[in-house]
Motif scaffolding. Structure first.
Motif, PDB file in Angstrom:
ATOM      1  N   ALA A  83       0.824  -1.203   0.000  1.00  0.00           N
ATOM      2  CA  ALA A  83       0.000   0.000   0.000  1.00  0.00           C
ATOM      3  C   ALA A  83       0.864   1.260   0.000  1.00  0.00           C
ATOM      4  O   ALA A  83       0.548   2.243  -0.691  1.00  0.00           O
ATOM      5  N   LEU A  95      -7.667   1.075   5.144  1.00  0.00           N
ATOM      6  CA  LEU A  95      -7.619   0.559   3.783  1.00  0.00           C
ATOM      7  C   LEU A  95      -8.719  -0.478   3.611  1.00  0.00           C
ATOM      8  O   LEU A  95      -8.532  -1.662   3.889  1.00  0.00           O
ATOM      9  N   TRP A 130      -8.424  -0.189  -1.593  1.00  0.00           N
ATOM     10  CA  TRP A 130      -7.502  -1.136  -2.231  1.00  0.00           C
ATOM     11  C   TRP A 130      -7.719  -1.134  -3.741  1.00  0.00           C
ATOM     12  O   TRP A 130      -6.759  -1.084  -4.529  1.00  0.00           O
TER      13      TRP A 130
END
Length: 349
Positions: free
Chosen positions: A76, A118, A123
């Motif tokens: 990420a 997230l 995502w």
């Protein structure tokens, strides 16, 4: 763009900024708990297996929250960096800077809730057409040539050096790939950092979003974030920053970018530095990535104040400065590529 050959009076006007970090810590999610916990798969994994593991979206959880650490966090962080919403150093730890980056990214994409977690929608937005987050490179002679020099703590001793370059190939490579030196070592536990050696590194360039069109900047003091905006106020980039504390506050109001200097020197004035010694004298500290103002200076219309790089990227958002606005060296280069003299900088509480 002004360079190191610019008139001395310009440097004296702008580089008296007290840029050294103070010891006052800003609120930050704990990172110490992650010490000793492996970010990567167990020791013994080959580079090929390491790349396959990190680059597999199937390893991503459906939800990831502050306090997490591990492979999914690294993934990420790389994708946020490419999207112009960096977390500072890519370190595999979901701390305060990352939470702020995720919130800014969510808001820029109209994702709800913009809560810094997230979730599946975030995502998906990050992973859209995203290439692998890690790759391998073969070190060249240039990568490891140096010269590398230990940087003394004393500012008077620093002023005697010809330049304030990197202290090691590992430090230089970590900065090149936006990594914390510890994660670079963890990805390459047997590395000697010599020419011909193959390293596993983050691929922060592949798939990176093109430079956004920026009309103005906004510094949010409560978030310790610098936002880049379009004409309509839409946020197109966000960078973690360190700011002055109560003794050296950047007051709310409207400023402008006054000038840009690449690879600046630093005019050290002990009268303006709280941590100075009684024996210190005024000095011009040489340029380099370990210079107190980093590799780029963006002078502000408020004399002696600027937006600039830092030799200590791990401290962004964790400690206050003696006044100026600190970014990582790589982020201030990116910022400099999308602003110019006259760009408005709104400072908000």
């Amino acid at each position: 763009m002004h360079s190191a050959s610019a008139p001395a009076f310009m440097f004296k006007r702008h580089f008296l900024c007290a840029a050294l970090l103070a010891a006052l810590a800003a609120p930050q999610l704990p990172a110490a708990a992650a010490q000793g916990n492996k970010i990567v798969p167990p020791a013994g994994a080959t580079p090929q297996r390491l790349l396959a593991y990190f680059n597999d979206p199937a390893t991503d959880p459906q939800s990831l929250a502050p306090g997490a650490r591990g492979v999914a966090v690294v993934r990420a962080q790389v994708m946020l960096d490419r999207a112009w919403f960096p977390v500072g150093e890519i370190d595999g730890l979901y701390g305060t800077n990352m939470r702020r980056a995720v919130v800014a990214f969510q808001r820029s994409r109209g994702l709800k809730p913009a809560d810094g977690r997230l979730n599946a929608a975030t995502w998906n937005a990050l992973r859209a057409d995203a290439p692998p987050v890690l790759g391998s490179v073969t070190l060249t002679d240039k990568d490891v040539a140096g010269p590398f020099t230990r940087i003394p703590a004393d500012m008077m001793e620093r002023a005697k050096l010809p330049a304030l370059g990197y202290q090691s190939a590992r430090e230089a490579l970590a900065e090149k790939y936006h990594l914390s030196p510890s994660l670079l070592r963890e990805l390459n536990p047997k590395a000697r950092f010599v020419a011909g050696e193959q390293l596993v590194v983050t691929d922060v360039g592949a798939g990176a979003a093109p430079p956004p069109a920026v009309a103005s900047l906004r510094i949010d003091k409560s978030d310790s974030v610098l936002y880049a905006q379009r004409e309509d106020g839409t946020v197109v980039a966000a960078f973690p920053i360190s700011l002055g504390g109560r003794s050296d506050p950047l007051e709310p109001g409207r400023l402008k970018i006054a000038n840009e200097v690449d690879n600046p020197t630093f005019w050290y004035d002990p009268a303006r530095i709280r941590q100075s010694k009684a024996t210190d004298t005024k000095a011009e500290v040489p340029a380099g990535p370990n210079n107190p103002v980093g590799v780029v200076w963006l002078g502000l219309s408020k004399p002696h104040w600027g937006i600039h790089g830092t030799p200590e990227p791990s401290k962004l958002g964790r400690e206050t400065t003696n006044g100026c606005v600190h970014l990582t060296n790589w982020d201030v280069r990116r910022l400099a590529s999308v602003v110019k003299a006259g760009t408005v900088v709104d400072v908000q509480e």
